[in-house]
Design a protein around this motif. Structure first.
Motif, PDB file in Angstrom:
ATOM      1  N   VAL A  50      39.983 -41.682  -4.814  1.00  0.00           N
ATOM      2  CA  VAL A  50      41.284 -42.359  -4.759  1.00  0.00           C
ATOM      3  C   VAL A  50      41.368 -43.109  -3.438  1.00  0.00           C
ATOM      4  O   VAL A  50      40.972 -42.577  -2.388  1.00  0.00           O
ATOM      5  N   THR A  51      41.860 -44.338  -3.486  1.00  0.00           N
ATOM      6  CA  THR A  51      42.047 -45.121  -2.263  1.00  0.00           C
ATOM      7  C   THR A  51      43.512 -45.508  -2.108  1.00  0.00           C
ATOM      8  O   THR A  51      44.228 -45.693  -3.099  1.00  0.00           O
ATOM      9  N   VAL A  52      43.930 -45.614  -0.854  1.00  0.00           N
ATOM     10  CA  VAL A  52      45.272 -46.093  -0.526  1.00  0.00           C
ATOM     11  C   VAL A  52      45.129 -47.172   0.528  1.00  0.00           C
ATOM     12  O   VAL A  52      44.499 -46.954   1.566  1.00  0.00           O
ATOM     13  N   THR A  53      45.697 -48.350   0.247  1.00  0.00           N
ATOM     14  CA  THR A  53      45.686 -49.453   1.198  1.00  0.00           C
ATOM     15  C   THR A  53      47.115 -49.887   1.501  1.00  0.00           C
ATOM     16  O   THR A  53      48.065 -49.441   0.853  1.00  0.00           O
ATOM     17  N   GLY A  54      47.240 -50.769   2.485  1.00  0.00           N
ATOM     18  CA  GLY A  54      48.557 -51.279   2.869  1.00  0.00           C
ATOM     19  C   GLY A  54      48.952 -50.786   4.250  1.00  0.00           C
ATOM     20  O   GLY A  54      48.511 -49.724   4.700  1.00  0.00           O
ATOM     21  N   PRO A  55      49.798 -51.540   4.942  1.00  0.00           N
ATOM     22  CA  PRO A  55      50.137 -51.207   6.334  1.00  0.00           C
ATOM     23  C   PRO A  55      50.899 -49.896   6.500  1.00  0.00           C
ATOM     24  O   PRO A  55      50.900 -49.323   7.590  1.00  0.00           O
ATOM     25  N   ASP A  56      51.541 -49.407   5.452  1.00  0.00           N
ATOM     26  CA  ASP A  56      52.314 -48.167   5.565  1.00  0.00           C
ATOM     27  C   ASP A  56      51.561 -46.940   5.068  1.00  0.00           C
ATOM     28  O   ASP A  56      52.143 -45.853   4.965  1.00  0.00           O
ATOM     29  N   ARG A  57      50.262 -47.082   4.761  1.00  0.00           N
ATOM     30  CA  ARG A  57      49.553 -46.028   4.034  1.00  0.00           C
ATOM     31  C   ARG A  57      49.572 -44.680   4.765  1.00  0.00           C
ATOM     32  O   ARG A  57      49.809 -43.633   4.139  1.00  0.00           O
ATOM     33  N   LEU A  58      49.340 -44.664   6.076  1.00  0.00           N
ATOM     34  CA  LEU A  58      49.255 -43.389   6.781  1.00  0.00           C
ATOM     35  C   LEU A  58      50.631 -42.760   7.000  1.00  0.00           C
ATOM     36  O   LEU A  58      50.804 -41.548   6.800  1.00  0.00           O
ATOM     37  N   SER A  59      51.604 -43.570   7.387  1.00  0.00           N
ATOM     38  CA  SER A  59      52.951 -43.011   7.573  1.00  0.00           C
ATOM     39  C   SER A  59      53.528 -42.526   6.245  1.00  0.00           C
ATOM     40  O   SER A  59      54.270 -41.536   6.204  1.00  0.00           O
ATOM     41  N   TRP A  60      53.175 -43.200   5.159  1.00  0.00           N
ATOM     42  CA  TRP A  60      53.640 -42.799   3.826  1.00  0.00           C
ATOM     43  C   TRP A  60      52.965 -41.513   3.370  1.00  0.00           C
ATOM     44  O   TRP A  60      53.636 -40.566   2.924  1.00  0.00           O
ATOM     45  N   LEU A  61      51.642 -41.433   3.503  1.00  0.00           N
ATOM     46  CA  LEU A  61      50.930 -40.220   3.127  1.00  0.00           C
ATOM     47  C   LEU A  61      51.404 -39.027   3.957  1.00  0.00           C
ATOM     48  O   LEU A  61      51.470 -37.895   3.466  1.00  0.00           O
ATOM     49  N   PRO A 108      36.929 -33.098  -9.808  1.00  0.00           N
ATOM     50  CA  PRO A 108      36.715 -33.895 -11.018  1.00  0.00           C
ATOM     51  C   PRO A 108      37.872 -33.776 -12.000  1.00  0.00           C
ATOM     52  O   PRO A 108      38.356 -32.674 -12.291  1.00  0.00           O
ATOM     53  N   GLY A 109      38.345 -34.919 -12.462  1.00  0.00           N
ATOM     54  CA  GLY A 109      39.393 -34.941 -13.467  1.00  0.00           C
ATOM     55  C   GLY A 109      40.810 -34.843 -12.943  1.00  0.00           C
ATOM     56  O   GLY A 109      41.757 -34.972 -13.718  1.00  0.00           O
ATOM     57  N   THR A 110      40.990 -34.631 -11.629  1.00  0.00           N
ATOM     58  CA  THR A 110      42.346 -34.503 -11.089  1.00  0.00           C
ATOM     59  C   THR A 110      42.879 -35.818 -10.527  1.00  0.00           C
ATOM     60  O   THR A 110      44.059 -35.891 -10.182  1.00  0.00           O
ATOM     61  N   GLN A 111      42.037 -36.833 -10.446  1.00  0.00           N
ATOM     62  CA  GLN A 111      42.464 -38.071  -9.800  1.00  0.00           C
ATOM     63  C   GLN A 111      43.588 -38.784 -10.564  1.00  0.00           C
ATOM     64  O   GLN A 111      44.459 -39.412  -9.950  1.00  0.00           O
ATOM     65  N   GLY A 112      43.590 -38.688 -11.883  1.00  0.00           N
ATOM     66  CA  GLY A 112      44.634 -39.351 -12.664  1.00  0.00           C
ATOM     67  C   GLY A 112      46.017 -38.804 -12.355  1.00  0.00           C
ATOM     68  O   GLY A 112      46.963 -39.566 -12.134  1.00  0.00           O
ATOM     69  N   ALA A 113      46.138 -37.475 -12.334  1.00  0.00           N
ATOM     70  CA  ALA A 113      47.428 -36.854 -12.023  1.00  0.00           C
ATOM     71  C   ALA A 113      47.842 -37.137 -10.587  1.00  0.00           C
ATOM     72  O   ALA A 113      49.029 -37.355 -10.296  1.00  0.00           O
ATOM     73  N   LEU A 114      46.883 -37.152  -9.675  1.00  0.00           N
ATOM     74  CA  LEU A 114      47.199 -37.443  -8.275  1.00  0.00           C
ATOM     75  C   LEU A 114      47.698 -38.871  -8.122  1.00  0.00           C
ATOM     76  O   LEU A 114      48.712 -39.118  -7.452  1.00  0.00           O
ATOM     77  N   VAL A 115      47.021 -39.828  -8.729  1.00  0.00           N
ATOM     78  CA  VAL A 115      47.449 -41.221  -8.646  1.00  0.00           C
ATOM     79  C   VAL A 115      48.834 -41.390  -9.251  1.00  0.00           C
ATOM     80  O   VAL A 115      49.686 -42.103  -8.695  1.00  0.00           O
ATOM     81  N   ALA A 116      49.086 -40.734 -10.379  1.00  0.00           N
ATOM     82  CA  ALA A 116      50.410 -40.837 -11.003  1.00  0.00           C
ATOM     83  C   ALA A 116      51.500 -40.308 -10.078  1.00  0.00           C
ATOM     84  O   ALA A 116      52.577 -40.912  -9.953  1.00  0.00           O
ATOM     85  N   TYR A 117      51.235 -39.192  -9.410  1.00  0.00           N
ATOM     86  CA  TYR A 117      52.224 -38.649  -8.469  1.00  0.00           C
ATOM     87  C   TYR A 117      52.428 -39.609  -7.293  1.00  0.00           C
ATOM     88  O   TYR A 117      53.582 -39.909  -6.917  1.00  0.00           O
ATOM     89  N   LEU A 118      51.343 -40.113  -6.730  1.00  0.00           N
ATOM     90  CA  LEU A 118      51.473 -41.022  -5.592  1.00  0.00           C
ATOM     91  C   LEU A 118      52.218 -42.294  -5.993  1.00  0.00           C
ATOM     92  O   LEU A 118      53.067 -42.789  -5.244  1.00  0.00           O
ATOM     93  N   GLU A 119      51.933 -42.813  -7.170  1.00  0.00           N
ATOM     94  CA  GLU A 119      52.637 -44.013  -7.638  1.00  0.00           C
ATOM     95  C   GLU A 119      54.143 -43.746  -7.761  1.00  0.00           C
ATOM     96  O   GLU A 119      54.962 -44.619  -7.445  1.00  0.00           O
ATOM     97  N   SER A 120      54.498 -42.551  -8.194  1.00  0.00           N
ATOM     98  CA  SER A 120      55.919 -42.234  -8.365  1.00  0.00           C
ATOM     99  C   SER A 120      56.657 -42.120  -7.041  1.00  0.00           C
ATOM    100  O   SER A 120      57.897 -42.140  -7.015  1.00  0.00           O
ATOM    101  N   MET A 121      55.910 -42.017  -5.943  1.00  0.00           N
ATOM    102  CA  MET A 121      56.525 -41.824  -4.632  1.00  0.00           C
ATOM    103  C   MET A 121      56.426 -43.065  -3.748  1.00  0.00           C
ATOM    104  O   MET A 121      56.740 -42.999  -2.560  1.00  0.00           O
ATOM    105  N   LYS A 122      56.052 -44.204  -4.295  1.00  0.00           N
ATOM    106  CA  LYS A 122      55.864 -45.410  -3.476  1.00  0.00           C
ATOM    107  C   LYS A 122      57.187 -45.970  -2.936  1.00  0.00           C
ATOM    108  O   LYS A 122      57.255 -46.394  -1.784  1.00  0.00           O
ATOM    109  N   PHE A 123      58.209 -46.034  -3.763  1.00  0.00           N
ATOM    110  CA  PHE A 123      59.508 -46.568  -3.388  1.00  0.00           C
ATOM    111  C   PHE A 123      59.335 -47.932  -2.722  1.00  0.00           C
ATOM    112  O   PHE A 123      58.724 -48.827  -3.280  1.00  0.00           O
ATOM    113  N   PHE A 124      59.833 -48.097  -1.512  1.00  0.00           N
ATOM    114  CA  PHE A 124      59.784 -49.401  -0.841  1.00  0.00           C
ATOM    115  C   PHE A 124      58.608 -49.502   0.130  1.00  0.00           C
ATOM    116  O   PHE A 124      58.501 -50.480   0.880  1.00  0.00           O
ATOM    117  N   TYR A 125      57.737 -48.516   0.170  1.00  0.00           N
ATOM    118  CA  TYR A 125      56.632 -48.539   1.135  1.00  0.00           C
ATOM    119  C   TYR A 125      55.569 -49.560   0.724  1.00  0.00           C
ATOM    120  O   TYR A 125      55.305 -49.773  -0.470  1.00  0.00           O
TER     121      TYR A 125
END
Length: 320
Positions: A50-61, A108-125
Motif C-alpha cells: 500500500v502506498t500513500v502520497t500527498g503533502p499531508d500523508r505523514l500528518s494524516w497517518l 497477504p489479502g489484508t490490503q483491500g480492507a486497509l485501503v478501504a479504511y484509509l479511503e474512508s478517513m481522507k476527509f479534506f486531507y
C-alpha cells in the motif's frame, strides 16, 4: 498472486496464508543457516503493498495509527498498527517513507480492507492511497547481505535485514543477483526465534498490542489520540493484559509440530482447561522445534506446558 520464483529448482509451494510463494527450496535447515549468515533472500511477493502520497500523508497517518509518524525521517523504517475503537488489532503496517511516498507492506489479502479504511478517513486531507500490490513485490534480504539495492523502489532497513519494494515485473531479474533463494519456512523459523508477532498468527479478533509485545515496536505511548488509544493507555497505566505471548522450546522427540490453534495446557494437568493456544511453530536449525503461543497472563512462567501432546518450556516475552 503466484510468484514466478516458484519455477526455481526445488521450489515447494507454501499453503495457507503464505500461498503463492515457496515454503522451501529443498533444504530447510540450509536455507535458514544461509539467512543467519547474511546470504540469500526470501520471496515475500505474496504480501500486500500500500502506498500513500500527498503533502499531508505523514500528518494524516499520524492520526490513524499507533506509531509516531508525523515527522518520520526519510528511509527510517517503523511498524504501526490500526486498532478498532475498542483497541483490538486490525492491521499491522511495516512502513518506510522515501520523502515523497509512504510505503507499507501488510499481510497477504489484508490490503483491500486497509485501503478501504484509509479511503474512508481522507476527509479534506491532501493524500492519495493506492493498493500497489499488482505493481510492486516485497523481497527480504537478511542482515549482513551485500546484495545490490539498485532497482528497489524503496528499502526498509531493519536490525534483522532489509525489506525491499521492487517492481513486480522485475522480480526475477533483480532477485537473480541476491544469491540463493530461501523459502518462507526458513524466514518464519527466524521470526519465531526473534519473538516477532505476525497479524493473523499471534493475533485473533480480541488481541490488544500489550499481549504480543507490540508496545515495544509498534506503539508510541506518548503520542496524541488515535482510534483505540483509550484502551492502550488504560491497560498500560491501570492494569495488565489478560493474555501474554510466550516462546516455547518444544520436545524434540515428537515427529510433528503443533499447528496454529493447538490448545495449550499445563503438563501436570493434560486433561485440564485450555490455557491458551499455539500461534506459530517451526523447526529451527539450531534450537530444534520451537513455537510461539498466547497463554493466560497468570500461567506460571516456570510451568512446563503441553502444546497438544508436545511438552515445552517457556521463555518470557511479555511479563506476567
Amino acid at each position: 498472486m503466484k510468484s514466478p520464483l516458484l519455477a526455481l529448482p526445488g521450489a515447494v509451494p507454501a499453503e495457507g496464508a503464505d500461498e503463492g510463494v515457496a515454503a522451501h527450496y529443498g533444504d530447510l535447515f540450509r536455507e535458514q543457516r544461509r539467512l543467519s549468515q547474511g546470504a540469500g533472500f526470501v520471496d515475500q511477493s505474496h504480501r500486500g503493498v500500500v502506498t500513500v502520497t500527498g503533502p499531508d500523508r505523514l500528518s494524516w497517518l499520524h492520526l490513524l495509527v499507533t506509531q509516531h509518524v508525523s515527522e518520520l525521517p526519510p528511509q527510517q523504517a517503523v511498524e504501526a498498527l490500526v486498532l478498532s475503537p475498542n483497541g483490538h488489532v486490525e492491521h499491522a503496517l511495516y512502513l518506510v517513507d522515501d520523502g515523497t511516498t509512504t510505503w507499507a507492506h501488510v499481510e497477504p489479502g489484508t490490503q483491500g480492507a486497509l485501503v478501504a479504511y484509509l479511503e474512508s478517513m481522507k476527509f479534506f486531507y491532501r493524500v492519495e492511497v493506492a493498493d500497489a500490490t499488482a505493481d510492486y513485490a516485497v523481497v527480504h534480504l537478511p542482515a549482513g547481505s551485500t546484495a545490490s539495492l539498485d532497482g528497489a523502489a524503496a528499502v526498509r532497513e531493519l536490525p534483522y535485514g532489509r525489506d525491499l519494494f521492487v517492481p513486480r515485473g522485475e522480480l526475477e531479474k533483480l532477485t537473480a543477483g541476491y544469491g540463493p533463494a530461501a523459502g518462507i519456512w526458513a524466514y518464519e523459523a527466524l521470526r519465531i526465534e526473534d519473538h516477532r508477532p505476525r497479524l493473523g498468527f499471534e493475533t485473533d479478533h480480541r488481541t490488544i498490542p500489550h499481549e504480543v509485545d507490540w508496545l515495544r515496536t509498534a506503539v508510541h505511548l506518548q503520542k496524541g489520540c488515535y482510534r483505540g488509544q483509550e484502551t492502550v493507555a488504560r491497560v498500560q497505566n491501570l492494569g495488565r493484559p489478560p493474555r501474554r505471548l510466550v516462546f516455547l522450546h518444544l520436545d524434540g522427540t515428537e515427529e510433528t509440530l503443533p499447528p496454529h490453534g493447538t490448545e495449550v495446557r499445563l503438563a501436570g494437568d493434560p486433561d485440564g482447561r485450555a490455557l491458551g493456544f499455539v500461534t506459530s511453530s517451526a523447526r529451527h536449525h539450531e534450537l530444534g522445534p520451537i513455537a510461539l503461543a498466547i497463554v493466560k497472563r497468570n500461567v506460571p512462567v516456570d510451568a512446563v506446558l503441553l502444546a497438544g501432546t508436545v511438552p515445552g518450556t517457556q521463555d518470557v516475552i511479555v511479563p506476567q
